[in-house]
Design a protein around this motif. Structure first.
Motif, PDB file in Angstrom:
ATOM      1  N   TYR A   1      -7.170   4.018  -7.712  1.00  0.00           N
ATOM      2  CA  TYR A   1      -6.447   3.699  -6.297  1.00  0.00           C
ATOM      3  C   TYR A   1      -7.766   2.961  -5.575  1.00  0.00           C
ATOM      4  CZ  TYR A   1      -4.429   4.415  -1.876  1.00  0.00           C
ATOM      5  OH  TYR A   1      -3.846   4.411  -0.640  1.00  0.00           O
TER       6      TYR A   1
ATOM      7  N   ILE B   1       4.786  10.773   0.330  1.00  0.00           N
ATOM      8  CA  ILE B   1       4.317   9.402   0.230  1.00  0.00           C
ATOM      9  C   ILE B   1       4.824   8.487   0.982  1.00  0.00           C
ATOM     10  CG2 ILE B   1       3.896   7.819  -1.659  1.00  0.00           C
ATOM     11  CD1 ILE B   1       4.147   9.922  -3.434  1.00  0.00           C
TER      12      ILE B   1
ATOM     13  N   THR C   1      -5.149  -1.264   8.644  1.00  0.00           N
ATOM     14  CA  THR C   1      -5.214  -1.212   9.982  1.00  0.00           C
ATOM     15  C   THR C   1      -5.346  -2.614  10.764  1.00  0.00           C
ATOM     16  OG1 THR C   1      -7.481  -0.571   9.655  1.00  0.00           O
ATOM     17  CG2 THR C   1      -6.020   1.112   9.731  1.00  0.00           C
TER      18      THR C   1
ATOM     19  N   LYS D   1       8.998   6.560   4.002  1.00  0.00           N
ATOM     20  CA  LYS D   1       8.329   7.812   3.857  1.00  0.00           C
ATOM     21  C   LYS D   1       9.100   8.807   3.138  1.00  0.00           C
ATOM     22  CE  LYS D   1       7.762   9.900   7.646  1.00  0.00           C
ATOM     23  NZ  LYS D   1       7.467  10.122   8.832  1.00  0.00           N
TER      24      LYS D   1
ATOM     25  N   GLU E   1       4.046   1.240   2.247  1.00  0.00           N
ATOM     26  CA  GLU E   1       4.305  -0.001   3.264  1.00  0.00           C
ATOM     27  C   GLU E   1       4.423  -1.334   2.515  1.00  0.00           C
ATOM     28  OE1 GLU E   1       3.675  -0.386   6.445  1.00  0.00           O
ATOM     29  OE2 GLU E   1       2.887   1.705   7.180  1.00  0.00           O
TER      30      GLU E   1
ATOM     31  N   CYS F   1      -6.647  13.130   0.729  1.00  0.00           N
ATOM     32  CA  CYS F   1      -5.822  12.151   0.718  1.00  0.00           C
ATOM     33  C   CYS F   1      -6.218  10.715   0.373  1.00  0.00           C
ATOM     34  CB  CYS F   1      -4.983  11.939   2.257  1.00  0.00           C
ATOM     35  SG  CYS F   1      -6.051  11.565   3.430  1.00  0.00           S
TER      36      CYS F   1
ATOM     37  N   SER G   1       0.980  -1.060   0.138  1.00  0.00           N
ATOM     38  CA  SER G   1      -0.059   0.072  -0.081  1.00  0.00           C
ATOM     39  C   SER G   1       0.769   1.306  -0.056  1.00  0.00           C
ATOM     40  CB  SER G   1      -0.873   0.184   1.103  1.00  0.00           C
ATOM     41  OG  SER G   1      -0.334   0.406   2.660  1.00  0.00           O
ATOM     42  N   TYR G   2       0.134   2.240  -0.395  1.00  0.00           N
ATOM     43  CA  TYR G   2       0.853   3.649  -0.265  1.00  0.00           C
ATOM     44  C   TYR G   2      -0.015   4.846   0.028  1.00  0.00           C
ATOM     45  CZ  TYR G   2      -0.666   4.510  -5.225  1.00  0.00           C
ATOM     46  OH  TYR G   2      -1.073   4.837  -6.241  1.00  0.00           O
ATOM     47  N   ASN G   3       0.207   5.548   0.881  1.00  0.00           N
ATOM     48  CA  ASN G   3      -0.608   6.773   1.498  1.00  0.00           C
ATOM     49  C   ASN G   3       0.049   7.966   0.763  1.00  0.00           C
ATOM     50  OD1 ASN G   3      -1.706   4.675   3.025  1.00  0.00           O
ATOM     51  ND2 ASN G   3      -0.703   5.435   4.917  1.00  0.00           N
ATOM     52  N   ALA G   4      -1.055   8.921   0.271  1.00  0.00           N
ATOM     53  CA  ALA G   4      -0.234  10.065  -0.321  1.00  0.00           C
ATOM     54  C   ALA G   4      -1.447  11.199  -0.302  1.00  0.00           C
ATOM     55  CB  ALA G   4       0.053   9.980  -1.582  1.00  0.00           C
TER      56      ALA G   4
ATOM     57  N   TRP H   1      -5.293   6.215   1.282  1.00  0.00           N
ATOM     58  CA  TRP H   1      -4.435   5.542   2.185  1.00  0.00           C
ATOM     59  C   TRP H   1      -4.875   4.129   1.882  1.00  0.00           C
ATOM     60  CZ3 TRP H   1      -8.511   8.773   3.399  1.00  0.00           C
ATOM     61  CH2 TRP H   1      -9.473   8.256   4.218  1.00  0.00           C
ATOM     62  N   CYS H   2      -4.009   3.084   2.488  1.00  0.00           N
ATOM     63  CA  CYS H   2      -4.387   1.801   2.580  1.00  0.00           C
ATOM     64  C   CYS H   2      -4.384   1.220   1.051  1.00  0.00           C
ATOM     65  CB  CYS H   2      -5.324   1.501   3.515  1.00  0.00           C
ATOM     66  SG  CYS H   2      -4.804   1.840   5.082  1.00  0.00           S
TER      67      CYS H   2
END
Length: 796
Positions: free
Chosen positions: A180, A234, A343, A309, A237, A188, A157-160, A190-191
């Motif tokens: 996405y 960004i 999570t 990160k 994970e 944003c 995953s990536y969060n941005a 995420w996950c």
């Protein structure tokens, strides 16, 4: 490639009977009653029934296939439509949508035909569900297949920050992450994973998209403006702790619209719970001359981490990315289940239709049993080879007759036959065959001694009667027509015996199955050599030479090939081809002595240099001018023009096989395959055939055809290397398997094939030469005479 599945990897929501269970739901699989059939009829708007596949690890899936049930005429059930859901952890399920947001995929129109559908965008998942869809109540049966490869990046995953909208004079460009698959808000994402990992690189003009996408301007890029952010962060994970070597970021650089490559990136690493205190910083060189999009490679210096990160800083008003990939190796050997990137409260739960086995003990025991089995097989093979070699020695009273300068008048039948590893294994019919099957057939052919038949009685070197020599280093020196070999066989070898005592060993350049290549100094070579050969070295100084040495325990075939190689090399006389200087064949080990250039091979030479410009001045690095690059490329073309005039096919043209002398003199050689330094440039098929696939034409990989036209293709890749100063491997963003998949796109010719990008230093005229070398039709590729003439015209 087709993904291999075990019966226990396929499950279903229900089944009509034991003979229509999930395990029968495979393409072209006629066992049981011929397909998977759910227990009840499928109702409209009902997605309760599904066929589920567990791939056991994350995979990059690009193509799916479906088929109905006919059971030899007894059945007539199929799914006219279906949806796909996928999951990376077995808990959170995601509905696949195409690039226009449509979920329903058109399926079958009869019970017989296989329907293949490209997944655009592709999916990254461990679990995949096929869910039949109907517009009325009906019986449905399905057979399915998945095509793709294992997801080796380890990214889960990536969060941005969410991408933004750019207002242009006539319209707006929407730079959001359109595919996405995680959580999305206006601020944003995420996950999840999206366009930064879909394998599609954006075009130079970010307002344009690939023809097959049919989407809005800006679709292929995710972009941000400095009016909203001081920097863009960004966070990536990964499935476990990994050893990271590089990160490649595909950036747009259309500076006319205030878009540039990032000015700086600062990366933080987390291996366990805490982030490392000292970040890594990297700043690419600003380029305001070439607006082309490009990959920027960030050296991650072997940091260990399970999360990275990165903070990207603006060089202009906008920053646009289309793809981010990582090169890494798994650090820990513990066989833990991969992380989902979600999570903690979304960890895998028990599924009544399929349970994920998280028992490390069972996996470890299975691995140990497999390792023991493999070791036993290896020991048996080693013992068998030793016994076989002793039998050969007993049968042959003499390994080889004394090599005389006067050759027999007639050629042996072995010279008249083709020993090509790459015979025309199969004619490709109208139906495209998956590269995975092609690899299997290539492998089978590599174990076969079947020769290629002559077509229509014509001794055409391009398709038949190729004589290949199993060179000392394990590769073919040159592939030549049998007819040419016959002509050579009646001539004396114009090289002399050289005293071994005058050779001084300096270093081992490489080794292969049958021998070694050494760098040596030869004393008195100037006085010893023929007058037609001029050395640029005083007579009292030793000459640098390469010595190919055959192992004394080599078998008879290897020794015969070694002597044939001497014949061929003795006839090659061109200023841009490495010359055979002398031989040592009166006693073992047999040796041939060739030229060697003081500056080594072209790949290493260029990688130590920089193009002329501001960067070279700042780093105080040695430089090579553009004119000298063209001069070296023209020499390679000249040498290949000479080889092609003799109908010789090199088969491994690359910068690693070109040597550099004084004043940028280039000579083509052949022992790059033997060097461990370049082992990564060769793809090994199940431990046997070793192929330089990133330099090979599509017809060489798929059909096993090696011709002057395939050498022209390799020259185009070599020219690309030169213009990139050998800083990057061809198709570096693709795995070996993806490179082979790409050759399938060249065969299908549906405009989906990926070409090597235009190097930063490369003018349009040179790039046009490269593209002409990579034309699908071999007859449309230029000859080396034409290439040489074109390169001379470019030089001032």
């Amino acid at each position: 490639m087709t993904l291999f599945l075990l019966d226990e990897d396929i499950s279903a929501s229900s089944q009509w009977s034991e003979s229509t269970a999930a395990r029968y739901g495979r393409l072209n699989f006629e066992e049981g009653d011929g397909a998977w059939c759910p227990e009840i009829t499928v109702e409209p708007d009902s997605l309760k029934e599904f066929l589920q596949i567990d791939l056991r690890s994350l995979h990059f899936i690009t193509l799916v296939g479906t088929q109905g049930r006919h059971a030899g005429g007894i059945g007539n059930e199929f799914a006219q439509m279906y949806k796909i859901k996928y999951s990376r952890d077995g808990s959170r399920w995601i509905s696949w949508r195409n690039r226009q947001g449509k979920q329903v995929i058109e399926g079958n129109r009869n019970a017989y035909a296989i329907v293949l559908k490209d997944l655009e965008p592709p999916i990254i998942a461990r679990f995949v569900r096929f869910m039949p869809v109907t517009d009325h109540s009906m019986n449905v049966c399905m057979r399915v297949e998945l095509y793709g490869c294992e997801w080796l990046d380890g990214l889960v995953s990536y969060n941005a920050a969410a991408g933004e909208q750019m207002s242009l004079p006539a319209y707006s460009a929407y730079l959001n992450d359109s595919v996405y698959d995680g959580a999305v808000s206006h601020r944003c994402v995420w996950c999840g994973l999206g366009q930064l990992t879909d394998g599609v690189c954006g075009l130079d003009d970010f307002t344009q998209s690939h023809d097959t996408h049919n989407v809005w301007p800006g679709y292929d890029y995710v972009g941000w403006t400095n009016e909203s952010f001081s920097n863009v962060e960004i966070m990536f994970e990964f499935d476990r702790i990994r050893n990271f070597t590089t990160m490649k970021v595909h950036c747009n650089n259309m500076y006319s619209r205030h878009v540039k490559v990032f000015r700086q990136v600062v990366c933080y690493f987390r291996s366990e719970a805490d982030w490392e205190a000292t970040p890594l910083s990297f700043s690419p060189v600003e380029d305001v001359e070439n607006p082309s999009a490009r990959f920027v490679t960030v050296n991650l210096a072997n940091h260990m981490a399970s999360a990275i990160k990165c903070q990207f800083y603006f060089a202009d008003a906008w920053m646009l990315f289309s793809e981010i990939t990582f090169q890494s190796a798994m650090y820990n050997t513990t066989l833990a289940p991969p992380k989902s990137g979600l999570t903690p409260d979304t960890q895998p739960k028990d599924d009544p239709t399929h349970k994920v086995d998280d028992s490390n003990t069972r996996i470890l025991i299975g691995c140990l049993v497999a390792i023991i089995f493999i070791l036993v097989v290896i020991i048996v093979i080693i013992l068998w080879r030793q016994v076989w070699q002793k039998m050969l020695e007993k049968v042959s009273s003499s390994l080889i007759e004394t090599f005389a300068y006067t050759h027999n008048q007639s050629s042996t039948t072995s010279e008249q036959e083709s020993n090509s590893t790459y015979e025309r294994i199969f004619p490709l019919g109208p139906d495209y065959q998956e590269p995975s099957r092609i690899i299997c057939k290539l492998t089978a052919a590599s174990k076969s001694t079947t020769t290629t038949a002559v077509q229509d009685g014509a001794p055409h070197y391009a398709e038949a009667d190729i004589v290949n020599l199993q060179g000392v280093t394990g590769g073919n020196t040159y592939a030549i027509p049998a007819l040419t070999m016959d002509l050579l066989s009646g001539k004396d070898v114009a090289v002399e015996e050289f005293p071994r005592k005058l050779l001084t060993f300096k270093e081992k350049l490489g080794e292969g199955q049958f021998g070694e290549v050494h760098l040596c100094e030869a004393d008195g070579m100037q006085e010893f050599m023929n007058k037609e050969f001029l050395f640029d070295i005083p007579e009292d100084l030793p000459v640098l030479v390469a010595v190919k040495m055959l192992r004394s325990d080599a078998n008879k075939n290897a020794r015969n090939d070694f002597l044939k190689e001497i014949k061929i090399m003795s006839r090659l006389k061109d200023p841009n081809i490495i010359r055979l200087l002398a031989v040592c064949i009166y006693s073992d080990p047999l040796c041939m002595i060739t030229e060697y250039m003081e500056n080594g091979d072209l790949n290493q030479f260029l990688s130590r240099h920089e193009p002329e410009g501001q960067l070279a001045l700042l780093s105080n690095a040695p430089t090579v001018s553009f004119n000298n690059l063209c001069y070296m490329a023209a020499q390679i073309a000249s040498g290949m023009k000479y080889l092609s005039s003799l109908n010789f096919v090199h088969r491994d043209l690359a910068t690693r096989n070109c040597l550099v002398g004084k004043n940028y003199t280039i000579k083509i050689a052949d022992f790059g395959m033997s060097r461990n330094l370049y082992s990564g440039d060769y793809y090994r098929i199940q431990g046997r055939a070793v192929l330089p696939i990133r330099w090979m034409s599509w017809e060489s990989i798929l059909l096993g055809k090696f011709t002057t036209a395939s050498d022209v293709w390799a020259f185009g890749v070599t020219l690309w290397e030169i213009l990139n100063f050998c800083k990057e491997q061809p198709y570096s963003q693709l795995t070996d398997e993806q490179v082979i998949e790409n050759t399938g796109e060249f065969f299908r010719d549906q405009k989906r094939q990926i070409y090597l990008p235009q190097p930063v230093l490369c003018p349009d005229s040179l790039y046009k030469i490269m593209l002409s070398c990579w034309r699908r039709n071999t007859k449309e590729r230029p000859s080396f005479q034409e290439i040489h003439r074109a390169l001379l015209e470019i030089q001032p």
